[in-house]
Structures are given as C-alpha cells and as structure tokens.
Design a protein around this motif. Structure first.
Motif, PDB file in Angstrom:
ATOM      1  N   SER A   7      -6.609  10.914   5.474  1.00 26.63           N
ATOM      2  CA  SER A   7      -5.408  10.120   4.730  1.00 26.63           C
ATOM      3  C   SER A   7      -6.082   9.063   3.953  1.00 26.63           C
ATOM      4  CB  SER A   7      -4.756   9.387   6.058  1.00 26.63           C
ATOM      5  OG  SER A   7      -3.914   8.502   5.707  1.00 26.63           O
ATOM      6  N   CYS A   8      -5.317   9.281   2.726  1.00 29.46           N
ATOM      7  CA  CYS A   8      -6.143   8.306   1.323  1.00 29.46           C
ATOM      8  C   CYS A   8      -4.847   7.570   1.105  1.00 29.46           C
ATOM      9  CB  CYS A   8      -6.650   9.181   0.346  1.00 29.46           C
ATOM     10  SG  CYS A   8      -7.845  10.263   0.873  1.00 29.46           S
ATOM     11  N   HIS A   9      -5.256   6.000   0.962  1.00 26.53           N
ATOM     12  CA  HIS A   9      -4.340   5.069   0.491  1.00 26.53           C
ATOM     13  C   HIS A   9      -4.759   4.302  -0.625  1.00 26.53           C
ATOM     14  CE1 HIS A   9      -2.277   5.419   4.623  1.00 26.53           C
ATOM     15  NE2 HIS A   9      -3.408   5.844   4.855  1.00 26.53           N
ATOM     16  N   TYR A  10      -3.936   3.791  -1.201  1.00 24.63           N
ATOM     17  CA  TYR A  10      -3.913   2.946  -2.487  1.00 24.63           C
ATOM     18  C   TYR A  10      -3.537   1.445  -1.864  1.00 24.63           C
ATOM     19  CZ  TYR A  10      -4.756   6.121  -6.160  1.00 24.63           C
ATOM     20  OH  TYR A  10      -5.357   7.112  -7.176  1.00 24.63           O
ATOM     21  N   LEU A  48      -5.073  -2.450   3.568  1.00 24.41           N
ATOM     22  CA  LEU A  48      -5.630  -1.244   3.635  1.00 24.41           C
ATOM     23  C   LEU A  48      -6.015  -0.502   5.126  1.00 24.41           C
ATOM     24  CD1 LEU A  48      -7.380  -0.979   0.410  1.00 24.41           C
ATOM     25  CD2 LEU A  48      -5.581   0.525   1.036  1.00 24.41           C
ATOM     26  N   ALA A  73      -2.760  -0.505   6.879  1.00 24.19           N
ATOM     27  CA  ALA A  73      -2.078   0.896   6.518  1.00 24.19           C
ATOM     28  C   ALA A  73      -2.649   2.147   7.221  1.00 24.19           C
ATOM     29  CB  ALA A  73      -2.223   1.266   5.176  1.00 24.19           C
ATOM     30  N   ARG A  74      -4.181   2.112   7.415  1.00 21.47           N
ATOM     31  CA  ARG A  74      -4.753   3.123   8.208  1.00 21.47           C
ATOM     32  C   ARG A  74      -4.653   3.198   9.784  1.00 21.47           C
ATOM     33  NH1 ARG A  74     -10.441   2.806   5.213  1.00 21.47           N
ATOM     34  NH2 ARG A  74      -9.557   0.362   4.842  1.00 21.47           N
ATOM     35  N   THR A  99       0.868  -1.250  -0.026  1.00 20.86           N
ATOM     36  CA  THR A  99       0.025   0.021   0.167  1.00 20.86           C
ATOM     37  C   THR A  99       0.934   1.198   0.149  1.00 20.86           C
ATOM     38  OG1 THR A  99      -0.136   0.149   2.517  1.00 20.86           O
ATOM     39  CG2 THR A  99      -1.758  -1.014   1.285  1.00 20.86           C
ATOM     40  N   ARG A 100       0.185   2.318  -0.278  1.00 23.17           N
ATOM     41  CA  ARG A 100       0.985   3.767  -0.215  1.00 23.17           C
ATOM     42  C   ARG A 100      -0.162   4.553  -0.133  1.00 23.17           C
ATOM     43  NH1 ARG A 100       0.809   6.587  -4.939  1.00 23.17           N
ATOM     44  NH2 ARG A 100       0.840   5.632  -7.066  1.00 23.17           N
ATOM     45  N   GLN A 101       0.213   5.940   0.375  1.00 22.74           N
ATOM     46  CA  GLN A 101      -0.483   7.062   0.281  1.00 22.74           C
ATOM     47  C   GLN A 101      -0.790   7.629  -1.108  1.00 22.74           C
ATOM     48  OE1 GLN A 101      -1.092   9.855   3.361  1.00 22.74           O
ATOM     49  NE2 GLN A 101       0.239   8.777   5.018  1.00 22.74           N
ATOM     50  N   GLU A 118      -1.216   4.577  10.402  1.00 22.89           N
ATOM     51  CA  GLU A 118      -1.314   5.986  10.255  1.00 22.89           C
ATOM     52  C   GLU A 118      -1.892   6.829  11.395  1.00 22.89           C
ATOM     53  OE1 GLU A 118      -1.115   9.748   8.412  1.00 22.89           O
ATOM     54  OE2 GLU A 118       0.151   7.897   8.116  1.00 22.89           O
TER      55      GLU A 118
END
Length: 269
Positions: free
Chosen positions: A174-177, A217, A220-221, A135-137, A224
């Motif tokens: 915060s938005c992630h892929y 995801l 990742a959140r 994942t990444r932002q 964060e």
C-alpha cells in the motif's frame, strides 16, 4: 519459555515481516533494473540477504533476520561476492552465545548508532486523529513519480526510481502520498502479510518537513492495515542517542508505537 542463551534462535516475527517486505521488493523490481546493477536477494530461514551496491541505504545491502550460526555462515559467504558497503543487522543483546562468538570470530564491530525496532498493535487505531495534512493512495499512473520522490528522499541515484515504483499497485503493498493541496509532498509504504505489516518509505520534501506529513502518513497506513486485518505493525528508525534528535521516533511514539529492541549494524569487511 525463553530459549537458552547458548542456543541458536530463529528470527523474531518483527524481523520476519521486514525480511518478507524486502524479498517481495526484490521480486517486484528485479526485472525493472538493468543487470549491471547486480540487484540480488536470497530468502534464508525466515530472514534474507539483499544487495544493491549502488543504493546508499543499509536496508538494501544487509543480512537480516538470521539467528543461527550455520545460516550466518551461508549469508556471509554470499555477501563476500558482492560490492559496496555490506552489513549484518543483529539484535546482539538477544543473540545466543554461539552467535556472539561467531560475530567475534569474524572481527565484526558495530557501525553507527544502529536501528531501533518499534511496534504497535491494532487496538485503538480507529481512535487516532488523522491530523490536518491530507493523504491518499498512489495511483498506478503515478508510480514513476512515487519512485522518484523516494529516491530523492533517501539520497538514491534518480535512475533507481524503478526500484520503488515497482511496488505501486502490487499485491501486499500500500503506497501513500501526503498532500499540499493536490501536490504530493511526502511518501509512505506498507507491506502486509497475514496479521503483520511493515511500514517503510517515509519521506517528505524538505520544504514541507515538520508540518505533520509523516504523522498523517503513519495514520493512513494504520487505517489501511486495520482494514486488511493487520493486528501488529512494525517499523524501524535510527536508534536513539543523546547527541541527536530523532523526529521519526517521536512521531511514531505519538502514534502509539513502542520500542521493542535495537539492532546493531555490523559492517562486513
């Protein structure tokens, strides 16, 4: 001390952070959508009333986080002037006798399975495994793609992509892929305020589903949020039913989320 069942009560913190997220989404996107969309939102006593008639999602056409009859009256009158499907979301099991009577007086009945609210605290977030999916932002220049992917995932008209692209890079969000190589195949968003964070916007392209993107995801959140000082994370899924598998609920449970309560969706006439 718990409130008397006959006393009106205010919104729970789990609903309040969700309402804050949608109020902020409205503030971000209201200048990005044409006036004819009639996108509108009102903050009300810790909850909100929001309307985007062309959006098919209940989340953008509802009354949320209100627990007093006078506030429900105000929200109901506001909604009467709106188009499209409109809903009241309410934890009826925890509602006061006065609110239950108000619901009955309006002739409202639950529509569909309702939503389950899940939450987890920040304890042991650092001990979770990230999984195989990377994942990444989302980068600012990718905002349009992020919005388009969200629309595709939730069945929105493509020309509403600006709704979701407006939160990329915005304070609090915060938005992630999720990635297949370098290609985005899933989305996830988080809104943090104080010690609470709301997770939403989880979609995966059909060809990449059931391969771990959503768990990645979620991870990742959570990471964060931990870095931002969040102590409580909340999220919603469709309420569990014996007739239908709920992969989203299963993924969240594996990531340490626990069920807090259900909200019924009352369709407004």
């Amino acid at each position: 001390m718990n409130p008397s069942p006959s006393a009106d009560v205010g919104p729970r913190q789990e609903d309040a952070i969700e309402a804050k997220a949608f109020i902020d989404l409205y503030q971000a996107a209201r200048g990005q959508l044409p006036d004819e969309e009639r996108f509108d939102c009102v903050s009300l006593q810790g909850g909100c009333v929001i309307s985007l008639p062309r959006a098919p999602a209940t989340g953008l056409n509802r009354i949320l986080g209100l627990g007093k009859t006078e506030d429900l009256d105000e929200a109901y009158k506001w909604m009467e002037g709106r188009r499209g499907n409109r809903f009241l979301q309410l934890n009826i099991d925890a509602a006061s006798d006065a609110v239950k009577h108000w619901v009955q007086s309006k002739g409202l009945i639950p529509h569909g399975p309702g939503w389950a609210k899940l939450a987890r605290n920040a304890d042991a977030v650092a001990d979770l495994a990230p999984g195989a999916v990377k994942t990444r932002q989302v980068l600012p220049e990718e905002a349009r793609l992020f919005g388009a992917m969200m629309c595709a995932g939730f069945g929105f008209p493509e020309d509403l992509a600006a709704l979701w692209s407006s939160i990329v890079g915005r304070d609090g969000w915060s938005c992630h892929y999720a990635l297949d190589g370098d290609t985005p195949v899933g989305t996830g968003a988080m809104f943090a305020s104080g010690s609470f964070a709301w997770l939403g916007g989880g979609t995966t392209v059909p060809s990449f589903r059931n391969r771990g993107a959503q768990k990645a995801l979620i991870y990742a959140r959570l990471q964060e949020g931990l870095a931002r000082g969040v102590s409580t994370f909340v999220v919603e899924t469709e309420a569990l039913s014996p007739e239908k598998a709920n992969i989203s609920n299963a993924n969240l449970t594996k990531m340490g989320f626990v069920h807090r309560y259900n909200r019924a969706n009352f369709l407004l006439g």
